[in-house]
Design a protein around this motif. Sequence first.
Motif, PDB file in Angstrom:
ATOM      1  N   LYS A  20       3.183  -1.035 -25.694  1.00 26.93           N
ATOM      2  CA  LYS A  20       1.939  -0.596 -26.334  1.00 26.93           C
ATOM      3  C   LYS A  20       0.728  -0.941 -25.466  1.00 26.93           C
ATOM      4  CE  LYS A  20       2.691  -2.667 -30.289  1.00 26.93           C
ATOM      5  NZ  LYS A  20       2.506  -3.143 -31.674  1.00 26.93           N
ATOM      6  N   TRP A  21       0.868  -1.962 -24.632  1.00 24.59           N
ATOM      7  CA  TRP A  21      -0.219  -2.399 -23.760  1.00 24.59           C
ATOM      8  C   TRP A  21       0.068  -1.955 -22.334  1.00 24.59           C
ATOM      9  CZ3 TRP A  21      -4.367  -4.865 -25.793  1.00 24.59           C
ATOM     10  CH2 TRP A  21      -4.216  -5.397 -27.067  1.00 24.59           C
ATOM     11  N   ARG A  22      -0.954  -1.747 -21.573  1.00 27.63           N
ATOM     12  CA  ARG A  22      -0.766  -1.491 -20.143  1.00 27.63           C
ATOM     13  C   ARG A  22      -0.363  -2.805 -19.479  1.00 27.63           C
ATOM     14  NH1 ARG A  22      -2.193   3.602 -17.712  1.00 27.63           N
ATOM     15  NH2 ARG A  22      -1.516   2.379 -15.953  1.00 27.63           N
ATOM     16  N   VAL A  23       0.395  -2.693 -18.416  1.00 27.30           N
ATOM     17  CA  VAL A  23       0.797  -3.897 -17.680  1.00 27.30           C
ATOM     18  C   VAL A  23      -0.435  -4.648 -17.201  1.00 27.30           C
ATOM     19  CG1 VAL A  23       1.943  -4.743 -15.602  1.00 27.30           C
ATOM     20  CG2 VAL A  23       3.052  -3.008 -16.989  1.00 27.30           C
ATOM     21  N   THR A  24      -1.423  -3.908 -16.741  1.00 31.97           N
ATOM     22  CA  THR A  24      -2.626  -4.555 -16.222  1.00 31.97           C
ATOM     23  C   THR A  24      -3.357  -5.336 -17.314  1.00 31.97           C
ATOM     24  OG1 THR A  24      -3.824  -2.474 -16.563  1.00 31.97           O
ATOM     25  CG2 THR A  24      -2.979  -2.911 -14.358  1.00 31.97           C
ATOM     26  N   THR A  25      -3.384  -4.799 -18.530  1.00 32.89           N
ATOM     27  CA  THR A  25      -4.046  -5.491 -19.641  1.00 32.89           C
ATOM     28  C   THR A  25      -3.293  -6.757 -20.011  1.00 32.89           C
ATOM     29  OG1 THR A  25      -4.786  -3.364 -20.501  1.00 32.89           O
ATOM     30  CG2 THR A  25      -4.856  -5.232 -22.009  1.00 32.89           C
ATOM     31  N   ARG A  26      -1.979  -6.669 -20.080  1.00 35.12           N
ATOM     32  CA  ARG A  26      -1.147  -7.800 -20.483  1.00 35.12           C
ATOM     33  C   ARG A  26      -1.132  -8.894 -19.417  1.00 35.12           C
ATOM     34  NH1 ARG A  26       0.549 -11.653 -23.091  1.00 35.12           N
ATOM     35  NH2 ARG A  26       2.736 -12.164 -23.079  1.00 35.12           N
ATOM     36  N   TRP A  76       7.114  -4.709 -12.062  1.00 38.64           N
ATOM     37  CA  TRP A  76       6.482  -5.745 -11.243  1.00 38.64           C
ATOM     38  C   TRP A  76       6.069  -5.183  -9.886  1.00 38.64           C
ATOM     39  CZ3 TRP A  76       8.442  -8.017  -6.662  1.00 38.64           C
ATOM     40  CH2 TRP A  76       7.731  -9.127  -6.219  1.00 38.64           C
ATOM     41  N   GLU A  77       6.995  -4.500  -9.224  1.00 43.73           N
ATOM     42  CA  GLU A  77       6.737  -3.982  -7.877  1.00 43.73           C
ATOM     43  C   GLU A  77       5.585  -2.984  -7.854  1.00 43.73           C
ATOM     44  OE1 GLU A  77       9.326  -0.940  -5.544  1.00 43.73           O
ATOM     45  OE2 GLU A  77      10.131  -2.941  -5.143  1.00 43.73           O
ATOM     46  N   HIS A  78       5.534  -2.121  -8.865  1.00 49.45           N
ATOM     47  CA  HIS A  78       4.500  -1.081  -8.878  1.00 49.45           C
ATOM     48  C   HIS A  78       3.145  -1.594  -9.349  1.00 49.45           C
ATOM     49  CE1 HIS A  78       6.812   2.481  -7.726  1.00 49.45           C
ATOM     50  NE2 HIS A  78       7.840   1.845  -8.266  1.00 49.45           N
ATOM     51  N   GLU A 134       5.222   4.081 -16.887  1.00 50.87           N
ATOM     52  CA  GLU A 134       5.096   2.678 -17.283  1.00 50.87           C
ATOM     53  C   GLU A 134       5.648   2.461 -18.696  1.00 50.87           C
ATOM     54  OE1 GLU A 134       1.339   0.014 -18.238  1.00 50.87           O
ATOM     55  OE2 GLU A 134       1.457   0.490 -16.090  1.00 50.87           O
ATOM     56  N   ILE A 135       5.345   3.373 -19.606  1.00 51.52           N
ATOM     57  CA  ILE A 135       5.845   3.270 -20.980  1.00 51.52           C
ATOM     58  C   ILE A 135       7.368   3.376 -21.004  1.00 51.52           C
ATOM     59  CG2 ILE A 135       5.931   4.464 -23.214  1.00 51.52           C
ATOM     60  CD1 ILE A 135       2.930   5.091 -22.798  1.00 51.52           C
ATOM     61  N   ASP A 136       7.913   4.349 -20.252  1.00 49.63           N
ATOM     62  CA  ASP A 136       9.372   4.507 -20.203  1.00 49.63           C
ATOM     63  C   ASP A 136      10.049   3.239 -19.695  1.00 49.63           C
ATOM     64  OD1 ASP A 136       9.093   7.069 -21.161  1.00 49.63           O
ATOM     65  OD2 ASP A 136       9.326   8.035 -19.192  1.00 49.63           O
ATOM     66  N   GLY A 156       0.810  -1.212   0.000  1.00 53.24           N
ATOM     67  CA  GLY A 156       0.000   0.000   0.000  1.00 53.24           C
ATOM     68  C   GLY A 156       0.844   1.262   0.000  1.00 53.24           C
ATOM     69  N   GLN A 157       2.079   1.156   0.444  1.00 53.95           N
ATOM     70  CA  GLN A 157       2.979   2.304   0.478  1.00 53.95           C
ATOM     71  C   GLN A 157       3.646   2.553  -0.873  1.00 53.95           C
ATOM     72  OE1 GLN A 157       5.655   1.424   3.679  1.00 53.95           O
ATOM     73  NE2 GLN A 157       4.058   1.554   5.227  1.00 53.95           N
ATOM     74  N   ILE A 158       3.538   1.616  -1.796  1.00 55.34           N
ATOM     75  CA  ILE A 158       4.134   1.764  -3.125  1.00 55.34           C
ATOM     76  C   ILE A 158       3.131   2.496  -4.012  1.00 55.34           C
ATOM     77  CG2 ILE A 158       5.022   0.535  -5.145  1.00 55.34           C
ATOM     78  CD1 ILE A 158       5.616  -1.830  -3.249  1.00 55.34           C
ATOM     79  N   ARG A 159       3.586   3.568  -4.628  1.00 57.96           N
ATOM     80  CA  ARG A 159       2.656   4.335  -5.477  1.00 57.96           C
ATOM     81  C   ARG A 159       2.489   3.653  -6.832  1.00 57.96           C
ATOM     82  NH1 ARG A 159       4.765   7.140  -9.446  1.00 57.96           N
ATOM     83  NH2 ARG A 159       6.994   7.514  -9.526  1.00 57.96           N
ATOM     84  N   THR A 160       1.372   3.893  -7.457  1.00 60.55           N
ATOM     85  CA  THR A 160       1.096   3.357  -8.779  1.00 60.55           C
ATOM     86  C   THR A 160       1.811   4.215  -9.817  1.00 60.55           C
ATOM     87  OG1 THR A 160      -1.072   2.681  -7.964  1.00 60.55           O
ATOM     88  CG2 THR A 160      -0.764   2.679 -10.340  1.00 60.55           C
ATOM     89  N   LEU A 161       2.350   3.572 -10.844  1.00 61.65           N
ATOM     90  CA  LEU A 161       3.045   4.307 -11.903  1.00 61.65           C
ATOM     91  C   LEU A 161       2.055   5.064 -12.779  1.00 61.65           C
ATOM     92  CD1 LEU A 161       5.553   1.592 -13.199  1.00 61.65           C
ATOM     93  CD2 LEU A 161       6.091   3.572 -11.782  1.00 61.65           C
ATOM     94  N   THR A 162       2.504   6.216 -13.278  1.00 62.77           N
ATOM     95  CA  THR A 162       1.698   6.904 -14.282  1.00 62.77           C
ATOM     96  C   THR A 162       1.867   6.160 -15.602  1.00 62.77           C
ATOM     97  OG1 THR A 162       3.489   8.361 -14.988  1.00 62.77           O
ATOM     98  CG2 THR A 162       2.094   9.134 -13.155  1.00 62.77           C
TER      99      THR A 162
END
Length: 156
Positions: free
Chosen positions: A102-108, A50-52, A30-32, A20-26
């Motif tokens: 090209k895909w979001r991590v969540t989608t993949r 992976w961590e984010h 994520e693309i970078d 919960g202390q790890i922020r979500t990537l923009t």
Amino acid sequence: MYRSERVDDQELDLYLKEIGQIRTLTRGEEIDLGFINLIENNPEARNLLWEHNLKWVINVIKRRKAFEIIGVRRDLFPYGKMGIVSECNDALAQSLTTYNPKWRVTTRSYPFIQNAANGYLREGFSKQPMISLDGNVFFDDDKKLEDTVESTYSYS
């Protein structure tokens, strides 16, 4: 020997507090990281991706209602709730090995994580027959079915 439910819940709570202390990537971050991972095959970038995204894993597990199932049938899951978290985290890592920015991590990663959660639940329930609410018994294996029918209807 099965783990106690209280210890399992404490471990899960501690894990949830930690991630919960790890922020979500923009999306840009994520693309970078995705391009660094893809072009340079950089394990550090893959680890950051992976961590984010560990919160995403918990979200998928909760959607499957897996924590509730494991809590009710703790006798079938010797590794408890943290067992499914571990399986799904491994699935996220596996999905990142072929990640394309090209895909979001969540989608993949969604199909990988969902399959891992389903596999963990299926493995636990394969240890005994499942009985539905209408009294029907479901078996994964015909041998188990034959053994049960013989023991139920033995005339000796």
